[in-house]
Design a protein around this motif. Structure first.
Motif, PDB file in Angstrom:
ATOM      1  N   VAL A 109       0.277   7.347 -25.893  1.00 53.14           N
ATOM      2  CA  VAL A 109      -0.051   8.679 -26.403  1.00 53.14           C
ATOM      3  C   VAL A 109      -0.055   9.688 -25.265  1.00 53.14           C
ATOM      4  O   VAL A 109      -0.487   9.379 -24.154  1.00 53.14           O
ATOM      5  N   GLU A 110       0.468  10.856 -25.556  1.00 55.66           N
ATOM      6  CA  GLU A 110       0.389  11.980 -24.632  1.00 55.66           C
ATOM      7  C   GLU A 110      -0.778  12.838 -25.086  1.00 55.66           C
ATOM      8  O   GLU A 110      -0.931  13.113 -26.281  1.00 55.66           O
ATOM      9  N   LEU A 111      -1.620  13.258 -24.127  1.00 50.55           N
ATOM     10  CA  LEU A 111      -2.822  14.011 -24.455  1.00 50.55           C
ATOM     11  C   LEU A 111      -2.639  15.487 -24.085  1.00 50.55           C
ATOM     12  O   LEU A 111      -2.200  15.799 -22.977  1.00 50.55           O
ATOM     13  N   PHE A 112      -2.981  16.358 -25.019  1.00 49.81           N
ATOM     14  CA  PHE A 112      -2.771  17.802 -24.825  1.00 49.81           C
ATOM     15  C   PHE A 112      -3.991  18.438 -24.178  1.00 49.81           C
ATOM     16  O   PHE A 112      -4.821  19.052 -24.834  1.00 49.81           O
ATOM     17  N   LYS A 113      -4.081  18.289 -22.852  1.00 50.43           N
ATOM     18  CA  LYS A 113      -5.292  18.741 -22.154  1.00 50.43           C
ATOM     19  C   LYS A 113      -5.444  20.255 -22.150  1.00 50.43           C
ATOM     20  O   LYS A 113      -6.548  20.768 -22.033  1.00 50.43           O
ATOM     21  N   ASP A 114      -4.329  20.986 -22.287  1.00 56.10           N
ATOM     22  CA  ASP A 114      -4.416  22.455 -22.326  1.00 56.10           C
ATOM     23  C   ASP A 114      -4.980  22.936 -23.655  1.00 56.10           C
ATOM     24  O   ASP A 114      -5.751  23.891 -23.701  1.00 56.10           O
ATOM     25  N   LYS A 115      -4.622  22.250 -24.752  1.00 53.45           N
ATOM     26  CA  LYS A 115      -5.061  22.667 -26.094  1.00 53.45           C
ATOM     27  C   LYS A 115      -6.422  22.081 -26.482  1.00 53.45           C
ATOM     28  O   LYS A 115      -7.129  22.640 -27.303  1.00 53.45           O
ATOM     29  N   ALA A 116      -6.751  20.933 -25.917  1.00 57.64           N
ATOM     30  CA  ALA A 116      -8.000  20.250 -26.303  1.00 57.64           C
ATOM     31  C   ALA A 116      -8.684  19.682 -25.060  1.00 57.64           C
ATOM     32  O   ALA A 116      -8.877  18.474 -24.943  1.00 57.64           O
ATOM     33  N   PRO A 117      -9.046  20.551 -24.116  1.00 58.20           N
ATOM     34  CA  PRO A 117      -9.573  20.064 -22.824  1.00 58.20           C
ATOM     35  C   PRO A 117     -10.836  19.218 -22.932  1.00 58.20           C
ATOM     36  O   PRO A 117     -10.963  18.202 -22.248  1.00 58.20           O
ATOM     37  N   ILE A 118     -11.762  19.608 -23.800  1.00 60.24           N
ATOM     38  CA  ILE A 118     -13.029  18.868 -23.943  1.00 60.24           C
ATOM     39  C   ILE A 118     -12.757  17.488 -24.529  1.00 60.24           C
ATOM     40  O   ILE A 118     -13.250  16.469 -24.043  1.00 60.24           O
ATOM     41  N   THR A 119     -11.936  17.472 -25.568  1.00 60.78           N
ATOM     42  CA  THR A 119     -11.627  16.214 -26.263  1.00 60.78           C
ATOM     43  C   THR A 119     -10.872  15.257 -25.353  1.00 60.78           C
ATOM     44  O   THR A 119     -11.176  14.062 -25.301  1.00 60.78           O
ATOM     45  N   VAL A 120      -9.893  15.779 -24.633  1.00 60.87           N
ATOM     46  CA  VAL A 120      -9.090  14.942 -23.740  1.00 60.87           C
ATOM     47  C   VAL A 120      -9.954  14.367 -22.613  1.00 60.87           C
ATOM     48  O   VAL A 120      -9.880  13.176 -22.302  1.00 60.87           O
ATOM     49  N   ARG A 121     -10.800  15.220 -22.026  1.00 60.00           N
ATOM     50  CA  ARG A 121     -11.693  14.754 -20.952  1.00 60.00           C
ATOM     51  C   ARG A 121     -12.609  13.645 -21.476  1.00 60.00           C
ATOM     52  O   ARG A 121     -12.821  12.620 -20.814  1.00 60.00           O
ATOM     53  N   ASN A 122     -13.146  13.834 -22.675  1.00 61.66           N
ATOM     54  CA  ASN A 122     -14.020  12.849 -23.315  1.00 61.66           C
ATOM     55  C   ASN A 122     -13.289  11.526 -23.542  1.00 61.66           C
ATOM     56  O   ASN A 122     -13.765  10.453 -23.165  1.00 61.66           O
ATOM     57  N   PHE A 123     -12.090  11.602 -24.136  1.00 58.24           N
ATOM     58  CA  PHE A 123     -11.299  10.404 -24.445  1.00 58.24           C
ATOM     59  C   PHE A 123     -10.956   9.646 -23.163  1.00 58.24           C
ATOM     60  O   PHE A 123     -11.129   8.431 -23.080  1.00 58.24           O
ATOM     61  N   ILE A 124     -10.495  10.378 -22.151  1.00 59.06           N
ATOM     62  CA  ILE A 124     -10.108   9.732 -20.891  1.00 59.06           C
ATOM     63  C   ILE A 124     -11.309   9.068 -20.221  1.00 59.06           C
ATOM     64  O   ILE A 124     -11.189   7.986 -19.654  1.00 59.06           O
ATOM     65  N   SER A 125     -12.488   9.691 -20.317  1.00 57.13           N
ATOM     66  CA  SER A 125     -13.668   9.068 -19.699  1.00 57.13           C
ATOM     67  C   SER A 125     -13.976   7.737 -20.377  1.00 57.13           C
ATOM     68  O   SER A 125     -14.310   6.752 -19.706  1.00 57.13           O
ATOM     69  N   TYR A 126     -13.842   7.672 -21.694  1.00 54.91           N
ATOM     70  CA  TYR A 126     -14.039   6.392 -22.401  1.00 54.91           C
ATOM     71  C   TYR A 126     -12.983   5.373 -21.977  1.00 54.91           C
ATOM     72  O   TYR A 126     -13.287   4.198 -21.757  1.00 54.91           O
ATOM     73  N   VAL A 127     -11.729   5.823 -21.879  1.00 54.01           N
ATOM     74  CA  VAL A 127     -10.639   4.919 -21.484  1.00 54.01           C
ATOM     75  C   VAL A 127     -10.906   4.348 -20.090  1.00 54.01           C
ATOM     76  O   VAL A 127     -10.824   3.138 -19.873  1.00 54.01           O
ATOM     77  N   LYS A 128     -11.250   5.237 -19.147  1.00 57.97           N
ATOM     78  CA  LYS A 128     -11.417   4.803 -17.754  1.00 57.97           C
ATOM     79  C   LYS A 128     -12.574   3.832 -17.568  1.00 57.97           C
ATOM     80  O   LYS A 128     -12.548   3.000 -16.663  1.00 57.97           O
ATOM     81  N   GLU A 129     -13.593   3.917 -18.425  1.00 55.96           N
ATOM     82  CA  GLU A 129     -14.698   2.964 -18.261  1.00 55.96           C
ATOM     83  C   GLU A 129     -14.504   1.706 -19.110  1.00 55.96           C
ATOM     84  O   GLU A 129     -15.394   0.867 -19.208  1.00 55.96           O
ATOM     85  N   GLY A 130     -13.312   1.557 -19.716  1.00 52.54           N
ATOM     86  CA  GLY A 130     -13.020   0.337 -20.466  1.00 52.54           C
ATOM     87  C   GLY A 130     -13.740   0.243 -21.801  1.00 52.54           C
ATOM     88  O   GLY A 130     -13.831  -0.828 -22.402  1.00 52.54           O
ATOM     89  N   PHE A 131     -14.233   1.379 -22.287  1.00 53.38           N
ATOM     90  CA  PHE A 131     -15.025   1.407 -23.524  1.00 53.38           C
ATOM     91  C   PHE A 131     -14.269   0.803 -24.711  1.00 53.38           C
ATOM     92  O   PHE A 131     -14.835   0.070 -25.521  1.00 53.38           O
ATOM     93  N   TYR A 132     -12.971   1.138 -24.819  1.00 56.04           N
ATOM     94  CA  TYR A 132     -12.201   0.735 -26.007  1.00 56.04           C
ATOM     95  C   TYR A 132     -11.728  -0.719 -25.969  1.00 56.04           C
ATOM     96  O   TYR A 132     -11.353  -1.272 -26.987  1.00 56.04           O
ATOM     97  N   ASP A 133     -11.740  -1.318 -24.780  1.00 55.39           N
ATOM     98  CA  ASP A 133     -11.198  -2.670 -24.634  1.00 55.39           C
ATOM     99  C   ASP A 133     -11.997  -3.661 -25.477  1.00 55.39           C
ATOM    100  O   ASP A 133     -13.211  -3.789 -25.319  1.00 55.39           O
ATOM    101  N   GLY A 134     -11.311  -4.333 -26.402  1.00 59.61           N
ATOM    102  CA  GLY A 134     -11.964  -5.329 -27.248  1.00 59.61           C
ATOM    103  C   GLY A 134     -12.481  -4.792 -28.567  1.00 59.61           C
ATOM    104  O   GLY A 134     -12.959  -5.553 -29.403  1.00 59.61           O
ATOM    105  N   LEU A 135     -12.386  -3.465 -28.774  1.00 57.86           N
ATOM    106  CA  LEU A 135     -12.791  -2.904 -30.072  1.00 57.86           C
ATOM    107  C   LEU A 135     -11.643  -3.060 -31.071  1.00 57.86           C
ATOM    108  O   LEU A 135     -10.587  -3.585 -30.743  1.00 57.86           O
ATOM    109  N   ILE A 136     -11.854  -2.607 -32.290  1.00 55.38           N
ATOM    110  CA  ILE A 136     -10.849  -2.793 -33.343  1.00 55.38           C
ATOM    111  C   ILE A 136     -10.484  -1.463 -34.014  1.00 55.38           C
ATOM    112  O   ILE A 136     -11.180  -0.459 -33.850  1.00 55.38           O
TER     113      ILE A 136
END
Length: 171
Positions: free
Chosen positions: A20-47
């Motif tokens: 997925v490409e993330l639109f940081k210019d259009k949704a800066p808060i959302t993208v920052r939030n999503f990336i922080s979850y990704v970087k801490e491995g939050f999604y790994d193992g979820l469904i």
């Protein structure tokens, strides 16, 4: 210097990889939030716990036992950013409360215009699109085809869990 490019995230699933490409210019808060979850491995193992054919696939909050993983604060809804809930876009899931999105996201399987921002009232506010699938839409479509049923008070749950094995920012 060239234009700074949008961040990309690879979501590895049991049905294949989704980039997925993330639109940081259009949704800066959302993208920052999503990336922080990704970087801490939050999604790994979820469904992907909610799969509705010809609508969307949703994941990023529950494990295979339908237990909600502990998430951070809710974020501001950026649905008024002009982006549409078209096929292949990534948007934040939320409750009936406008600014309630945390970690769960969904991928639109079709153009879902009724999810777009149409006004300031809660029923019109819409769902914030913050990214787009650029590779692996076949994996998304494969997820959409799995058999679903009811589990732990949730409907439209894949009978065989569809795992997010790993999500990572493409460096």
């Amino acid at each position: 210097m060239g234009e700074e490019t949008n961040p990309r995230v690879v979501i590895e699933t049991s049905q294949g990889n989704i980039t997925v490409e993330l639109f940081k210019d259009k949704a800066p808060i959302t993208v920052r939030n999503f990336i922080s979850y990704v970087k801490e491995g939050f999604y790994d193992g979820l469904i992907f716990h909610r799969v509705i054919k010809n609508f969307m696939v949703q994941g990023g909050g529950l494990d295979e036992n339908m237990q909600q993983k502990k998430y951070k604060f809710a974020i501001k809804n950026e649905a008024a950013n002009g982006l549409k809930n078209n096929r292949g876009t990534l948007a934040m899931a939320r409750t009936a409360v406008v600014d309630s999105a945390t970690c769960q996201f969904f991928i639109n399987l079709v153009d879902n215009a009724f999810l777009d921002h149409k006004g300031k009232t809660p029923d019109m506010f819409g769902y914030a699109v913050f990214g787009q699938v650029v590779e692996g839409m076949d994996a998304v479509d494969a997820i959409a085809q799995v058999k679903t049923g009811n589990k732990a008070g949730h409907s439209d749950v894949p009978v065989e869990p569809v795992f997010i094995t790993k999500a990572a920012v493409v460096e």
